[in-house]
Write a protein that holds these residues in place. Structure first.
Motif, mmCIF file in Angstrom:
data_model
loop_
_atom_site.group_PDB
_atom_site.id
_atom_site.type_symbol
_atom_site.label_atom_id
_atom_site.label_comp_id
_atom_site.label_asym_id
_atom_site.label_seq_id
_atom_site.Cartn_x
_atom_site.Cartn_y
_atom_site.Cartn_z
ATOM 1 N N GLN A 553 0.831 -1.205 0.000
ATOM 2 C CA GLN A 553 0.000 0.000 0.000
ATOM 3 C C GLN A 553 0.867 1.258 0.000
ATOM 4 N N LYS A 554 1.897 1.269 0.850
ATOM 5 C CA LYS A 554 2.801 2.427 0.922
ATOM 6 C C LYS A 554 3.622 2.555 -0.364
ATOM 7 N N THR A 555 4.081 1.419 -0.896
ATOM 8 C CA THR A 555 4.870 1.429 -2.132
ATOM 9 C C THR A 555 4.057 1.990 -3.291
ATOM 10 N N LEU A 556 2.799 1.564 -3.391
ATOM 11 C CA LEU A 556 1.916 2.068 -4.451
ATOM 12 C C LEU A 556 1.640 3.556 -4.272
ATOM 13 N N LEU A 557 1.472 3.969 -3.028
ATOM 14 C CA LEU A 557 1.211 5.388 -2.756
ATOM 15 C C LEU A 557 2.370 6.253 -3.237
ATOM 16 N N GLU A 558 3.602 5.832 -2.931
ATOM 17 C CA GLU A 558 4.774 6.596 -3.358
ATOM 18 C C GLU A 558 4.896 6.620 -4.881
ATOM 19 N N THR A 559 4.539 5.503 -5.523
ATOM 20 C CA THR A 559 4.611 5.426 -6.992
ATOM 21 C C THR A 559 3.602 6.361 -7.648
ATOM 22 N N VAL A 560 2.346 6.296 -7.207
ATOM 23 C CA VAL A 560 1.294 7.141 -7.791
ATOM 24 C C VAL A 560 1.598 8.619 -7.550
ATOM 25 N N LYS A 561 2.085 8.940 -6.351
ATOM 26 C CA LYS A 561 2.440 10.331 -6.033
ATOM 27 C C LYS A 561 3.549 10.827 -6.959
ATOM 28 N N ALA A 562 4.560 9.973 -7.190
ATOM 29 C CA ALA A 562 5.663 10.348 -8.084
ATOM 30 C C ALA A 562 5.165 10.589 -9.509
ATOM 31 N N TYR A 563 4.233 9.752 -9.968
ATOM 32 C CA TYR A 563 3.668 9.923 -11.312
ATOM 33 C C TYR A 563 2.904 11.242 -11.421
ATOM 34 N N ARG A 564 2.144 11.559 -10.369
ATOM 35 C CA ARG A 564 1.373 12.809 -10.398
ATOM 36 C C ARG A 564 2.300 14.014 -10.505
ATOM 37 N N VAL A 565 3.377 14.016 -9.726
ATOM 38 C CA VAL A 565 4.331 15.131 -9.771
ATOM 39 C C VAL A 565 4.992 15.209 -11.146
ATOM 40 N N TYR A 566 5.339 14.048 -11.704
ATOM 41 C CA TYR A 566 5.950 13.987 -13.036
ATOM 42 C C TYR A 566 4.992 14.545 -14.089
ATOM 43 N N LYS A 590 12.602 10.277 -9.988
ATOM 44 C CA LYS A 590 11.810 9.754 -8.870
ATOM 45 C C LYS A 590 10.777 8.752 -9.369
ATOM 46 N N SER A 591 10.134 9.053 -10.499
ATOM 47 C CA SER A 591 9.124 8.144 -11.062
ATOM 48 C C SER A 591 9.750 6.810 -11.445
ATOM 49 N N PHE A 592 10.910 6.846 -12.080
ATOM 50 C CA PHE A 592 11.582 5.615 -12.491
ATOM 51 C C PHE A 592 11.989 4.783 -11.280
ATOM 52 N N LEU A 593 12.514 5.446 -10.238
ATOM 53 C CA LEU A 593 12.936 4.728 -9.034
ATOM 54 C C LEU A 593 11.749 4.073 -8.335
ATOM 55 N N GLU A 594 10.652 4.811 -8.222
ATOM 56 C CA GLU A 594 9.480 4.269 -7.537
ATOM 57 C C GLU A 594 8.893 3.092 -8.311
ATOM 58 N N MET A 595 8.915 3.162 -9.644
ATOM 59 C CA MET A 595 8.414 2.050 -10.440
ATOM 60 C C MET A 595 9.284 0.812 -10.219
ATOM 61 N N SER A 596 10.596 1.000 -10.114
ATOM 62 C CA SER A 596 11.513 -0.107 -9.862
ATOM 63 C C SER A 596 11.247 -0.721 -8.493
ATOM 64 N N ASP A 597 11.005 0.130 -7.489
ATOM 65 C CA ASP A 597 10.682 -0.368 -6.146
ATOM 66 C C ASP A 597 9.394 -1.182 -6.162
ATOM 67 N N LEU A 598 8.412 -0.704 -6.919
ATOM 68 C CA LEU A 598 7.132 -1.421 -7.027
ATOM 69 C C LEU A 598 7.325 -2.782 -7.695
ATOM 70 N N SER A 599 8.115 -2.833 -8.755
ATOM 71 C CA SER A 599 8.380 -4.098 -9.452
ATOM 72 C C SER A 599 9.097 -5.075 -8.530
ATOM 73 N N ALA A 600 10.096 -4.571 -7.782
ATOM 74 C CA ALA A 600 10.848 -5.421 -6.858
ATOM 75 C C ALA A 600 9.944 -5.952 -5.749
ATOM 76 N N ALA A 601 9.039 -5.101 -5.251
ATOM 77 C CA ALA A 601 8.106 -5.525 -4.197
ATOM 78 C C ALA A 601 7.198 -6.636 -4.698
ATOM 79 N N PHE A 602 6.735 -6.519 -5.947
ATOM 80 C CA PHE A 602 5.874 -7.571 -6.514
ATOM 81 C C PHE A 602 6.647 -8.877 -6.656
ATOM 82 N N GLN A 603 7.914 -8.792 -7.095
ATOM 83 C CA GLN A 603 8.731 -9.995 -7.225
ATOM 84 C C GLN A 603 8.888 -10.692 -5.876
ATOM 85 N N ARG A 604 9.091 -9.905 -4.812
ATOM 86 C CA ARG A 604 9.211 -10.494 -3.474
ATOM 87 C C ARG A 604 7.899 -11.149 -3.048
#
Length: 744
Positions: A553-566, A590-604
């Protein structure tokens, strides 16, 4: 038996890449740092002192990771200081068995909790944990705890001095290695993009491969960014670093351009089904660029060896001719397929320019011919950690994965040491060592490490038995111990199973030099590792488990927020134009980093037990949606940045604002600020878009009868902006609905 030439060539290439890697050079450095004090101790009849200095060097080494030399040396010195303090405390723990368990638990928790400050802090924390475990080993009955503390400090300084010496002898090595790695990963990304262009029944495997490559590429960007920018800000302007930084900028732009390649595969599939030859040319161009990047990566240190290639130019010309031929045959004023081809080719031409710029920069142009980035501007692109005390306080609760991990590690190490004492195991601290190495904040990583560590230890034990049965030569044992140690440390980040195998071999042969009962050493090593691995897995499963869905939930929040700012930066630039602001580039990063974090979280998440993979299908859907959304943002921003455009229309701003509001709504859902029943159902995306933009692009009759380049450019802009906005709107409308279906 003869091996195929291509297999031999690939193996030799992989071996060459491994030998040139920073992992291998660090392993060689560590081998020297650990061996010389012991050799000196033997020669001076002071082996206990030599071993203590060696331990100090070993404890300092985990912080020697890629990054700027300033950050690296600071990490090594802090790790040394922590190891000294912990070793002193640990040296007196054996005085009372009743004090051992509570103090062990408190120290384990406190040291592990320091990793809340980020990756480098976690390495310093590991040095402290390692020092605490080794304090139970009693490797010398002659040296007092305070003397051992001082010798460990000397060992840490010795390793820091060697790390500095390596930097001064090979100052360019980390930059060249990570720049080469970035170029190769960019080449892989382009090639996968080329494979995705072709119509296929199921693109899921390729999309997963693309996500994994992008995650690794973004992480490598962070490492290279730290090396290049920190070195410039710390040591002044360097022509070499400045040019390498400009190459890095081109590579970041290439990733954005690659992401901007077609996101709506349904339309490209429909067109290329009728024109397979044009599909082949587009693919071959991407493959040729990928191949050229790999050649550049292999010759990064010797750019003069680069030979001219006409493949890219040949395929680009074919595509240009195809488009001209298609345009001549088309009778339509507004041909959507023609615009699709032109926009797609425009991206490829931009990639070619970036690639050519990289080659030009590598050929070392004169300083007056290039404009380097200012230090104060480049510093903004560094990701800074927050080291305030408030971070410790804010995370001191069971909602924090690091807090739960630290608590879990403290409990399991007390249990592990108790098991070792209860069953009178020869080296109970080996159980503790296995626990601190294997246990991770998430179950998936812990399970994987436990499995690989156990298999590696069993293989290493079997190999050691075979070697002992063949020979009992002490010199052979010494050589194998050093060689195994170097290979182990060079492999541990690349292949943990292989690393565990060679660590076991190294430990066994080191003990074989000191005591004759080598088979007992192997037996206890395997037993302790299995116990430690089992306890680590059980601990993550039973004690305050941190399932990935809880942090998703937190990872998705950071990703969506980064996209909005972008997106807001893209809207702002389209409305004002002029110089591209740094805030835009920071938002993109920031958007690219957050997307990578989201992908890594899904893999885990996929590595966890099936029973804990709540809403896995929906999570995968939202991850893919986020990746597609970022690709569409990149497509829109790339066009606006690289082409002269007309002023942003009122309709553009209306639809853009709608997308921003949808993203804010998604953020509110993730923050749990809006109960799901209070969110109104909206009309269809098609209705919203057409009510604002209309069903077709409005051109006057004079414009439609025009054949000028300016009209075609205007039409391309209108088509691309319209298509991407429609696509972004559809995805932004879907995002809140999908988030409401996920059970966090």
């Amino acid at each position: 038996m003869k091996f195929p030439k291509n297999i031999v060539a690939t193996s030799l290439k992989d071996l060459s890449e491994f030998v040139n890697s920073t992992d291998f050079s660090k392993a060689i450095l560590l081998g020297i740092a650990l061996t010389l004090p012991i050799v000196a101790g033997v020669k001076l009849d002071a082996l206990d002192i030599g071993i203590a200095v060696t331990v100090g060097a070993m404890l300092a080494s985990p912080s020697d990771v890629s990054g700027s030399i300033r950050h690296k040396i600071t990490g090594i010195l802090l790790a040394t200081l922590l190891a000294m303090i912990v070793s002193l405390i640990g040296g007196y723990l054996h005085l009372s068995l009743w004090l051992v368990f509570p103090i062990l638990g408190i120290l384990m928790f406190g040291i592990s909790y320091l990793s809340i400050y980020g990756f480098r802090a976690s390495l310093i924390s590991f040095s402290g944990l390692f020092a605490l475990v080794l304090s139970f080993s009693n490797f010398s009955d002659v040296i007092q705890p305070y003397e051992r503390m001082l010798l460990i400090g000397i060992g840490g300084l010795w390793y820091a001095a060697l790390a500095l010496l390596r930097h001064f002898i090979f100052p360019k090595a980390p930059t060249e290695y990570y720049l080469s790695k970035t170029i190769k990963l960019t080449a892989d990304y382009l090639r996968t993009r080329g494979e995705l262009v072709a119509e296929t029944a199921d693109r899921t495997p390729l999309l997963k491969k693309l996500l994994n490559t992008k995650t690794e590429l973004t992480n490598t960007h962070e490492t290279l960014r730290d090396i290049l920018i920190s070195s410039r800000t710390g040591s002044g302007k360097s022509d070499y670093e400045g040019k390498r930084l400009l190459i890095f900028v081109q590579l970041v732009d290439m990733l954005e351009l690659a992401m901007a390649n077609p996101v709506n595969y349904a339309k490209t599939d429909e067109f290329f089904r009728k024109k397979p030859a044009q599909l082949a040319n587009f693919q071959e161009l991407l493959f040729a660029m990928s191949q050229r990047l790999n050649i550049i990566a292999d010759n990064i240190a010797t750019p003069k060896k680069l030979r001219k290639s006409s493949k890219i130019e040949m395929f680009a010309k074919r595509i240009k001719d195809d488009i001209s031929e298609y345009a001549a045959a088309s009778n339509e004023i507004y041909d959507e397929n023609l615009l699709l081809l032109r926009n797609l080719f425009k991206y490829q031409k931009e990639q070619i320019k970036k690639l050519e710029k990289i080659e030009w920069l590598l050929l070392n142009p004169a300083k007056r011919e290039i404009s380097t980035l200012k230090k104060e501007d480049s510093r903004r692109f560094l990701t800074k950690e927050n080291y305030d005390l408030e971070v410790l306080i804010e995370n001191f609760n069971l909602r924090s994965p690091i807090f739960k991990h630290s608590l879990r590690l403290a409990v399991m190490t007390m249990i592990g040491y108790g098991v070792g004492i209860l069953f009178s195991l020869q080296n109970p601290y080996w159980i503790l060592l296995t626990l601190i190495v294997i246990m991770r904040p998430t179950f998936g990583l812990t399970k994987t490490r436990s499995k690989e560590r156990t298999i590696g230890t069993l293989i290493g034990g079997a190999l050691a038995v075979g070697i002992v049965l063949i020979t009992q030569n002490q010199t052979v044992y010494g050589i194998l111990a050093i060689a195994s140690l170097v290979i182990a440390f060079s492999m541990v980040q690349r292949n943990y199973k292989a690393g565990a195998t060679f660590i076991t071999l190294s430990v066994v042969f080191i003990y074989a030099l000191m005591r004759p009962d080598i088979f007992n050493v192997i037996q206890y090593r395997v037993t302790d590792t299995i116990i430690g691995a089992g306890l680590a897995t059980l601990g993550n499963l039973l004690l305050w488990p941190a399932w990935e869905i809880q942090s998703m939930q937190k990872t998705l929040l950071e990703t969506v927020k980064a996209y909005r700012v972008y997106l807001e930066e893209i809207i702002g630039y389209y409305n004002t134009k002029g110089t591209v602001p740094d805030q835009y580039k920071v938002a993109r990063k920031k958007s690219f980093l957050e997307m990578s974090d989201l992908s890594a979280a899904f893999q885990r998440m996929t590595q966890e037990p099936k029973s804990r993979q709540k809403s896995l299908d929906k999570v995968y859907e939202i991850v893919v949606l986020n990746h597609t959304f970022l690709s569409s943002l990149a497509s829109l921003s790339t066009y606006i940045l690289n082409n002269p455009t007309t002023p942003a229309s009122k309709n553009f701003n209306l639809v853009s604002e709608r997308i921003v509001q949808n993203l804010k709504r998604a953020e509110s859902i993730l923050k749990e600020e809006i109960p799901s029943q209070q969110i109104p159902e909206t009309e269809s995306t098609e209705d919203i878009f057409e009510a604002t933009f209309g069903k077709s692009i409005p051109f006057s009759e004079d414009e439609k009868n025009s054949t000028s380049d300016s009209f075609h450019s205007k039409m391309e802009e209108a088509h691309l902006v319209r298509e991407q906005l429609k696509w972004l709107l559809a995805m932004s409308e879907k995002m809140p609905k999908l988030l409401r279906e996920i059970e966090f």
